[in-house]
Design an enzyme around this catalytic site. Structure first.
Site, PDB file in Angstrom:
ATOM      1  N   LYS A 126       0.727  -1.320  -0.085  1.00 30.27           N
ATOM      2  CA  LYS A 126       0.035   0.079  -0.018  1.00 30.27           C
ATOM      3  C   LYS A 126       0.687   1.158  -0.033  1.00 30.27           C
ATOM      4  O   LYS A 126       1.947   1.275   0.646  1.00 30.27           O
ATOM      5  CB  LYS A 126      -0.961  -0.031   1.172  1.00 30.27           C
ATOM      6  CG  LYS A 126      -1.975   1.146   1.470  1.00 30.27           C
ATOM      7  CD  LYS A 126      -2.747   0.758   2.640  1.00 30.27           C
ATOM      8  CE  LYS A 126      -3.762   1.844   2.698  1.00 30.27           C
ATOM      9  NZ  LYS A 126      -4.830   1.550   4.028  1.00 30.27           N
ATOM     10  N   SER A 206      -9.420   1.755   3.485  1.00 31.39           N
ATOM     11  CA  SER A 206      -8.674   2.522   2.573  1.00 31.39           C
ATOM     12  C   SER A 206      -7.627   1.644   1.686  1.00 31.39           C
ATOM     13  O   SER A 206      -6.760   2.230   0.701  1.00 31.39           O
ATOM     14  CB  SER A 206      -7.601   3.587   3.392  1.00 31.39           C
ATOM     15  OG  SER A 206      -6.997   3.260   4.448  1.00 31.39           O
ATOM     16  N   SER A 230      -9.798  -0.619   7.477  1.00 29.17           N
ATOM     17  CA  SER A 230      -9.271  -0.338   6.200  1.00 29.17           C
ATOM     18  C   SER A 230      -8.710  -1.561   5.648  1.00 29.17           C
ATOM     19  O   SER A 230      -8.228  -1.392   4.530  1.00 29.17           O
ATOM     20  CB  SER A 230      -8.204   0.687   6.488  1.00 29.17           C
ATOM     21  OG  SER A 230      -9.071   2.015   6.503  1.00 29.17           O
TER      22      SER A 230
END
Length: 527
Positions: A126, A206, A230
């Protein structure tokens, strides 16, 4: 319940006591171009390997006998990113050094000096995880200049374990902590990530790009981060596995923060075994990696049992009648496997919802200032707010930065009001899980991870009433999402949570649940 180390778990999983491998799909994915070939084995192909279903132990067995190299595997994933990612926009950057890392792993395999189960395995990160050799932006143009000076601690561990750092994935900008009405999966750097199951649907956030990339078989494993939901919500919504570890199991050093009191990075994969093996590397417990290496000599041969396990089902009917019906079917499957499923409602949820957001505002102001001081660009939150006002590209999906502005005005973390909020949050969230498990004699609490993916709409923002992640997230306890089934062809996950540092028990249970539900289906990239 007795706590087990991650090392003990890995040895047990790989010795065959709890897992046989990834679930067997009953359906083939359509190619992203609609041609009907299986998505991961259509084009490009890797002979003898189905990227959709292969597990790390299977890959390592092939590398050990010389029938597969990390170079071939890494090349296949890079070609697949080039072919498929334009449909979903999950990958921001690929690593120019990936093939060199794969070649170095191949040399270790030839010498018989491999570093463990992740040696030669491609991993996506990420883009809020620091990498010294690639940009780390948190999705914001404010950080799009020079890369950080050093890797995040977890990246150091991955490199030391021989993993191939394949690239960086898109995310909800600033991990969804900028605007009051954000759109998950959108960032000014990467644009909008799309859900591979239906391209007009949202991937949740996210860790949007990490989950969507895994669903599309663009990497073997990926790293996400979570403050509250997330990791697990994108995992559920994209039909993959995501583990939010107990707070402190994985170092947060070098990861763009929201709150040190809740933030953690964690592993994501298409199956529990790969998730557990990745956690063994990420974990601060070095013995976990060595246990995984020893256990790789034994390929699992039989599924783990659910007989006698007690699972508390938190139904959450507010997620819709179809999700509730799926939970009913899930409970029946678990009962048929010998588990005892009882319905529960963890207490204190209303109060947790009242307190969490104000506490996070104070913590974000403190922690983002400390992080920005290590990077080129805005040096603090006030400068970051001004940057967003001055850069129209930061406003192309949504213009708001209300959370930034509220955080700037929030009480400091030495303020007695804040300290009382965080103390009450910690107490009530832990009691919410601990009391529920003790009162019912549970091995875990289960709940729906997510509703079916909503349509992506910048003007409206997210439609995300998803309370199931909050108790474990606020408490710093582990949670794990595994595929439970689908509603209207859109994946829904089953979220499992347990007590403090019971990550090993939770992953072992999740492996057994995964096998019993057999719910994973590859995406079809519906228009």
């Amino acid at each position: 319940m007795r706590k087990r180390s991650v090392a003990t778990l890995i040895a047990a999983l790989l010795a065959g006591s709890t897992l046989t491998g990834a679930p067997n799909p009953r359906a083939e994915a359509a190619a992203p171009d609609g041609g009907g070939a299986p998505a991961a084995t259509g084009s490009p192909r890797l002979p003898g390997v189905d990227l959709d279903t292969v597990t790390i132990p299977q890959l390592q067995a092939r590398m050990a006998d010389g029938s597969l190299t990390s170079s071939a595997l890494t090349s296949a994933y890079l070609r697949r990113i080039k072919a498929v990612d334009p449909k979903i926009d999950a990958v921001l950057h690929t690593n120019p050094a990936a093939m060199r890392q794969a070649a170095a792993s191949d040399a270790r395999h030839r010498r018989g000096s491999t570093r463990g189960p992740l040696d030669g395995i491609p991993v996506l990160l990420k883009d809020n995880v620091n990498t010294r050799d690639m940009p780390t932006t948190a999705g914001s143009l404010a950080l799009a200049g020079a890369p950080p000076d050093r890797d995040a601690a977890l990246v150091t561990r991955l490199r030391k374990a021989g993993a191939v750092v394949l690239g960086k994935t898109n995310l909800s900008e600033w991990a969804n902590f900028r605007a009051a009405k954000p759109t998950s999966g959108w960032s000014a750097v990467g644009g909008q990530t799309r859900n591979p199951y239906a391209l007009h649907r949202n991937p949740c956030g996210s860790s949007s790009g990490s989950a969507a990339a895994l669903a599309a078989s663009l990497s073997q494993v990926a790293i996400g981060t979570e403050t509250d939901g997330s990791i697990v919500c994108p995992a559920g919504m994209n039909g993959v596995v995501g583990h939010k570890p107990s707070l402190g199991v994985v170092s947060q050093a070098g990861v763009v923060p929201i709150s040190a009191e809740q933030d953690t990075a964690g592993p994501m994969a298409r199956n529990v075994i790969d998730t557990a093996l990745t956690l063994a590397v990420l974990s601060e417990d070095d013995t976990a990696r060595h246990a995984g290496l020893r256990g790789l000599q034994a390929e699992p041969t039989r599924p783990g049992g659910l007989h006698g396990k007690r699972i508390g089902l938190w139904r959450l009917p507010r997620l819709g009648a179809e999700v509730d019906a799926l939970m009913t079917r899930t409970a029946k499957k678990l009962r048929r496997a010998g588990a005892e499923v009882v319905e529960v409602t963890p207490p204190y949820q209303k109060r947790l919802a009242e307190l969490e957001f104000p506490a996070l505002l104070s913590e974000f102001h403190r922690d983002i200032n400390a992080y920005l001081a290590t990077r080129q660009g805005p040096r603090n939150l006030a400068e970051l707010i001004e940057f967003n006002r001055d850069h129209p590209a930061e406003q192309t999906c949504f213009a708001g930065q209300e959370l930034f502005e509220q955080a700037l005005a929030a009480p400091g973390t030495t303020d007695p009001e804040y300290r009382a909020m965080r103390a009450e949050l910690t107490d009530l969230s832990r009691r919410s899980v601990d009391e529920t498990m003790a009162d019912h004699g549970l091995d875990a609490i289960a709940a729906p991870t997510n509703p079916p993916a909503w349509t992506t709409d910048c003007a409206r923002g997210d439609n995300d009433v998803i309370p199931s992640s909050t108790p474990a997230a606020v408490a710093g306890y582990p949670s794990l999402s595994v595929p439970a089934g689908s509603v209207d062809k859109l994946p829904v996950g089953l979220l499992l949570m347990a007590g403090d540092h019971q990550d090993a028990e939770l992953l072992a249970l999740g492996a057994a649940v995964e096998r019993r539900l057999d719910a994973w289906r590859p995406p079809r990239y519906l228009p």
